[in-house]
Design an enzyme around this catalytic site. Structure first.
Site, short mmCIF file in Angstrom:
data_model
loop_
_atom_site.label_atom_id
_atom_site.label_comp_id
_atom_site.label_asym_id
_atom_site.label_seq_id
_atom_site.Cartn_x
_atom_site.Cartn_y
_atom_site.Cartn_z
CB CYS A 142 -15.07 -35.04 -32.74
SG CYS A 142 -13.64 -35.72 -32.44
NE ARG A 164 -18.57 -31.59 -35.05
CZ ARG A 164 -18.20 -30.44 -35.14
NH1 ARG A 164 -18.79 -28.97 -35.35
NH2 ARG A 164 -17.58 -30.20 -35.04
CD1 TRP A 195 -15.10 -39.27 -38.32
CD2 TRP A 195 -12.36 -38.70 -37.79
NE1 TRP A 195 -14.40 -39.07 -39.84
CE2 TRP A 195 -13.08 -39.13 -39.47
CE3 TRP A 195 -12.14 -37.70 -38.05
CZ2 TRP A 195 -12.44 -39.47 -40.60
CZ3 TRP A 195 -10.97 -38.15 -39.26
CH2 TRP A 195 -10.97 -38.53 -40.13
CG ASN A 231 -13.51 -31.60 -31.82
OD1 ASN A 231 -13.07 -32.04 -32.55
ND2 ASN A 231 -14.26 -30.18 -32.31
N GLY A 232 -10.33 -32.78 -31.20
CA GLY A 232 -9.14 -32.23 -31.94
C GLY A 232 -8.24 -32.91 -31.46
CD GLU A 286 -17.90 -31.87 -55.46
OE1 GLU A 286 -17.20 -31.68 -55.13
OE2 GLU A 286 -19.20 -31.18 -55.22
CE LYS A 305 -20.19 -34.03 -52.90
NZ LYS A 305 -19.42 -33.29 -52.87
CD GLU A 328 -17.23 -36.22 -50.09
OE1 GLU A 328 -18.40 -35.34 -50.95
OE2 GLU A 328 -17.57 -35.97 -49.40
CG HIS A 385 -1.65 -36.86 -72.03
ND1 HIS A 385 -0.81 -37.37 -73.33
CD2 HIS A 385 -2.51 -35.79 -72.77
CE1 HIS A 385 -1.16 -35.79 -74.35
NE2 HIS A 385 -1.98 -34.92 -73.72
CE LYS A 439 -21.55 -30.70 -44.03
NZ LYS A 439 -21.73 -30.57 -45.49
O1 M6R Z 1 -16.20 -26.99 -44.54
P1 M6R Z 1 -14.85 -26.76 -46.08
O2 M6R Z 1 -15.97 -26.51 -47.34
O3 M6R Z 1 -14.16 -26.07 -45.38
O4 M6R Z 1 -14.99 -28.55 -45.95
C1 M6R Z 1 -14.04 -28.83 -46.96
C2 M6R Z 1 -13.70 -30.35 -47.70
O5 M6R Z 1 -13.68 -31.49 -46.07
C3 M6R Z 1 -15.31 -30.82 -47.70
O6 M6R Z 1 -15.93 -29.76 -49.29
C4 M6R Z 1 -15.58 -32.25 -47.75
O7 M6R Z 1 -14.65 -32.37 -49.02
C5 M6R Z 1 -17.00 -32.91 -48.48
N1 M6R Z 1 -17.62 -34.02 -47.71
C6 M6R Z 1 -17.43 -32.76 -49.77
O8 M6R Z 1 -18.30 -33.45 -49.95
#
Ligand code: M6R
Length: 602
Positions: A2, A27, A75, A99-100, A478, A482, A485, A501, A597
């Site tokens: 948002c 965002r 969003w 927003n919220g 990670e 990636k 996502e 396991h 974001k």
């Molecule tokens: O802004 P932040 O680092 O607190 O955000 C945390 C997660 O939302 C953020 O890392 C998210 O997992 C990303 N999309 C990863 O690419």
């Protein structure tokens, strides 16, 4: 997640609002809208989908001269991402963007419905505008009606509200979601982040939680509780150049390439000849601290896990990791001599922010490792170390992760120096290695070409397992994050030694194993784990020094003499691999579906 924009002034209001929303696209959102008030009349437009749909909807709308406007990218949380649920939400004569999450919206909605109010959307937001209008009906004072509205709602919010009965005013309120006010030569602006304000305003007021008030062409009056306040203005960067793609296909790609440069900035003035320096920390900051609690979400959480190995290995200090959303509700035991470290790119992640507040309330000393100065998390923590990655626009975090790891490594050395846990020679070796991080993060064009070529073989299958050991295990997490996502393919990160396991049951030629095979840490152990998967015919892409005789594919890593440098080089490889797979699948790399974001709801 948002985005909010507001504007009071005479400078092409439609374009100003749309440009502001464009800056907030990173965002994440699934619908958008705007409302413009001119001459005591509000015109409102909304569209599901991308901003271009809103641009089309407003094509024939061309207000000129002084006007007041609010705009929003949504969003979805309550109700589907449809046009009707998009903001602004209107009443009989006012409109609101939010927003919220309004937590008590259902009770408020039930009361309003019982009194005859008709709701159009499924959103929590719509209660705000109807509540405001019902208070206004009772006491005829817009300012009072807005105050009563804010007092009646619970939850997290950044709100802008306009009303035809106050034709040059925006009412605003902030609690738990970011909102700032900028002043420029052409008027007064509101935004959820710096991005829309940079280049149009010289400075901004970052509203504190609990702030509310009104602004018009003459003044902005801000209250906290019942008391008026005069907050400090903070300077904004002067140009937007840092936020352009600069010839890259995607912001994410640009940000992957930028890592080498920003790493230099992260390190600037933080390395002495033979020691780490963190001037942000008061001299006695670590006095009495005997352990660390690292708390974060998503990619930042992966940086936390990776650094926990480094803290224990180099600084000999216990480091426990917490996923912020779990930490908040599990009644965690807090020890007074723990340092609570939150890690966040945006500094606005609701779960991390609330965890930080809990730790502070529990009496812990707190430290934020954050990329955004003046963000809620940076302001809340006792001390902040900025990662200096610059604006990160790609929803998939890349350079934020690399710079978080650098800061965490620096912090480990800083703690080790202070406690005497590290010898002089070892410290000198680590400092020398840290100086090499920018080169470990540099992208070689042949490497990128090879990844681009290999990516075509990894577009199908029934899943990906990223595996590694020690610090390469969180890097595997990670890598999997990636990939999922931005490619929408199923991927998991696993400790290589844990595959046997259970998960190894999935192994066949359509299971893609991406193995992070370090030369410096547990080389033979990791290789044995990988051999077990090869023996079960899993298709193997090895990322690391020496080639496996039976690997299907191999991406070599040049760094071979320090694990964290290997880690950084591999980081760029897993990021580029995810990027190239997603590009081949035709996905919008910078704005992946369903993601935002900055996750400002819990
Ligand atoms: O802004 P932040 O680092 O607190 O955000 C945390 C997660 O939302 C953020 O890392 C998210 O997992 C990303 N999309 C990863 O690419």
């Amino acid at each position: 997640m948002c985005g909010i924009v507001g504007y009071i002034g005479a400078n092409a209001i439609k374009k100003t609002l749309l440009d502001g929303l464009k800056e907030l696209e990173y965002r994440g959102y699934d619908s958008a809208g705007l409302a413009v008030m001119q001459g005591g009349k509000i015109d409102s437009f909304k569209a599901a989908g991308k901003l271009s749909a809103l641009v089309d909807k407003t094509a024939d709308f061309d207000p000129k001269g002084f006007a007041v406007g609010i705009a929003h990218t949504r969003w979805a949380t309550h109700g589907k991402p449809t046009e009707i649920n998009a903001h602004p939400h209107g009443g009989a004569h006012s409109a609101v963007v939010h927003n919220g999450i309004i937590e008590n919206y259902q009770t408020l909605k039930n009361d309003l419905i019982a009194n005859g109010t008709k709701f159009l959307s499924q959103t929590d937001t719509e209660v705000i505008v109807h509540l405001y209008e019902s208070f206004l009906l009772q006491n005829k004072d817009p300012f009072k009606a807005f105050e009563l509205t804010i007092k009646a709602i619970d939850g997290a919010y950044a709100i802008l509200l306009i009303d035809e009965t106050s034709p040059s005013t925006i009412f605003f309120a902030k609690k738990g979601s970011p909102l700032q006010i900028g002043e420029g030569v052409s008027g007064r602006y509101f935004a959820s982040s710096d991005a829309p304000l940079v280049g149009v305003c010289e400075n901004a007021i970052y509203l504190e939680d609990g702030s509310w008030g009104y602004a018009n062409d003459r003044e902005a009056k801000i209250f906290v509780g019942d008391a008026p306040i005069s907050p400090r203005k903070k300077p904004l960067p002067l140009t937007k150049s840092a936020a352009r793609k600069e010839g890259f296909r995607f912001f994410m790609e640009k940000e992957i390439y930028e890592q080498s440069k920003v790493a230099g900035e992260t390190l600037t003035s933080r390395l002495n000849a033979d020691s780490a320096r963190l001037d942000e920390l008061p001299e006695d900051f670590l006095t009495g601290v005997i352990s660390l609690r690292l708390c974060a979400c998503g990619t930042s959480y992966h940086a936390a896990i990776a650094s926990s190995y480094v803290f224990e290995r180099l600084a000999k200090i216990e480091a426990r990791c917490e996923i912020a959303s779990e930490f908040r509700y599990r009644d965690p035991l807090l020890r007074a001599n723990e340092l609570f470290v939150v890690i966040s790119q945006s500094g606005e992640t609701a779960d991390t922010l609330e965890a930080l507040k809990m730790a502070k309330k529990g009496g812990l000393k707190t430290l934020a490792i954050c990329n955004v100065d003046n963000s809620s998390i940076a302001r809340e923590a006792d001390a902040t170390i900025l990662t200096r990655a610059g604006i990160e626009k790609g929803v998939a975090s890349t350079k934020a992760f690399a710079t978080q790891m650098i800061v965490l490594w620096l912090l480990a050395l800083y703690i080790a120096q202070k406690s005497g846990a590290i010898g002089k020679d070892k410290l000198a070796q680590e400092i020398a290695a840290l100086r090499r991080v920018p080169s470990a993060l540099a992208i070689k064009s042949e490497r990128h070409d090879l990844i681009r070529r290999l990516s075509k073989r990894y577009l199908h299958g029934h899943g990906f397992f990223f595996i590694g050991r020690d610090i390469f295990y969180p890097l595997a997490l990670e890598g999997a994050l990636k990939l999922k996502e931005i490619s929408y393919l199923h991927a998991e990160g696993y400790p290589a030694g844990e595959m046997k396991h259970g998960p190894i049951a999935l192994a066949d030629s359509e299971l893609f194993t991406i193995a992070l095979t370090s030369e410096t840490l547990l080389k033979e152990k990791t290789r044995s784990n990988v051999e077990e998967l090869i023996a079960r015919d899993s298709t193997l892409l090895a990322i690391g020094g020496d080639r496996f005789a039976l690997a299907d594919d191999h991406l070599p890593i040049d760094e071979r003499d320090h694990p964290i440098l290997e880690f950084f080089e591999m980081t760029t490889v897993i990021q580029l691999l995810a990027l190239e797979i997603a590009v081949r699948l035709g996905n919008d790399v910078d704005m992946p579906r369903n993601l935002a974001k900055s996750v400002t709801v819990e």
